[in-house]
Design a protein around this motif. Structure first.
Motif, PDB file in Angstrom:
ATOM      1  N   ARG A 104     -33.476  40.645 -35.346  1.00  0.00           N
ATOM      2  CA  ARG A 104     -33.520  40.899 -36.774  1.00  0.00           C
ATOM      3  C   ARG A 104     -33.086  39.894 -37.568  1.00  0.00           C
ATOM      4  O   ARG A 104     -32.839  39.032 -38.468  1.00  0.00           O
ATOM      5  N   TYR A 105     -31.830  38.921 -36.650  1.00  0.00           N
ATOM      6  CA  TYR A 105     -31.486  37.745 -37.126  1.00  0.00           C
ATOM      7  C   TYR A 105     -31.244  36.286 -36.225  1.00  0.00           C
ATOM      8  O   TYR A 105     -30.484  37.198 -34.615  1.00  0.00           O
ATOM      9  N   LYS A 106     -30.583  35.680 -36.534  1.00  0.00           N
ATOM     10  CA  LYS A 106     -29.924  34.306 -35.818  1.00  0.00           C
ATOM     11  C   LYS A 106     -29.432  34.520 -35.322  1.00  0.00           C
ATOM     12  O   LYS A 106     -28.116  34.898 -36.605  1.00  0.00           O
ATOM     13  N   ILE A 153     -23.658  45.241 -40.686  1.00  0.00           N
ATOM     14  CA  ILE A 153     -24.244  45.017 -39.780  1.00  0.00           C
ATOM     15  C   ILE A 153     -24.891  46.099 -38.566  1.00  0.00           C
ATOM     16  O   ILE A 153     -26.518  45.886 -38.375  1.00  0.00           O
ATOM     17  N   ARG A 175     -29.943  40.034 -32.657  1.00  0.00           N
ATOM     18  CA  ARG A 175     -31.090  39.097 -32.318  1.00  0.00           C
ATOM     19  C   ARG A 175     -31.961  39.316 -32.627  1.00  0.00           C
ATOM     20  O   ARG A 175     -33.333  38.724 -33.568  1.00  0.00           O
ATOM     21  N   SER A 205     -25.345  32.969 -44.841  1.00  0.00           N
ATOM     22  CA  SER A 205     -24.172  33.523 -42.874  1.00  0.00           C
ATOM     23  C   SER A 205     -23.517  33.593 -42.952  1.00  0.00           C
ATOM     24  O   SER A 205     -22.646  33.405 -43.368  1.00  0.00           O
TER      25      SER A 205
END
Length: 122
Positions: free
Chosen positions: A16-18, A117, A14, A81
């Protein structure tokens, strides 16, 4: 089963990313999961940007309507996504909707996409 390592990874992700949760979980099991997360020291607010639960939405995966509602509410672009699901029909529906879709056939942590990731968030 909620491995604490996975919860820790979600918190890091979270940054770096949604991170969204889309689940067909029922209300009882969801409440049990929330309690377990709390016992492990986490809240849904720190793990997810938003939570989408089929019982509350009155839609269910793999229907296209649930993906449409989620992307409309979040502004999420499926093409950029990554979508993980443990049911083949849901993973395939996500792929048809345009997500980069990964079928989780064993432990999430064993999937290359998850490992890649996590390398970025260390």
């Amino acid at each position: 089963n909620l491995p604490v390592e996975r919860l820790e990874a979600l918190v890091k992700l979270r940054k770096r990313y949604k991170v969204y949760l889309l689940s067909n979980i029922n209300e009882t099991l969801w409440q049990e999961s929330v309690c377990l997360m709390k016992q492990l020291g986490y809240s849904t607010d720190e793990l997810f940007d938003e939570v989408f639960l089929s019982y509350a939405m009155r839609k269910e995966k793999p229907s296209v309507e649930i993906y449409e509602e989620m992307t409309q509410q979040t502004g999420l672009n499926p093409a950029t996504s990554l979508y993980f699901d443990d049911r083949a029909e849901n993973a395939e529906a996500g792929k048809r909707f345009g997500f980069q879709s990964v079928l989780v056939t064993n432990h999430l942590e064993e999937h290359q996409e998850w490992q890649e990731i996590n390398k970025k968030i260390v």
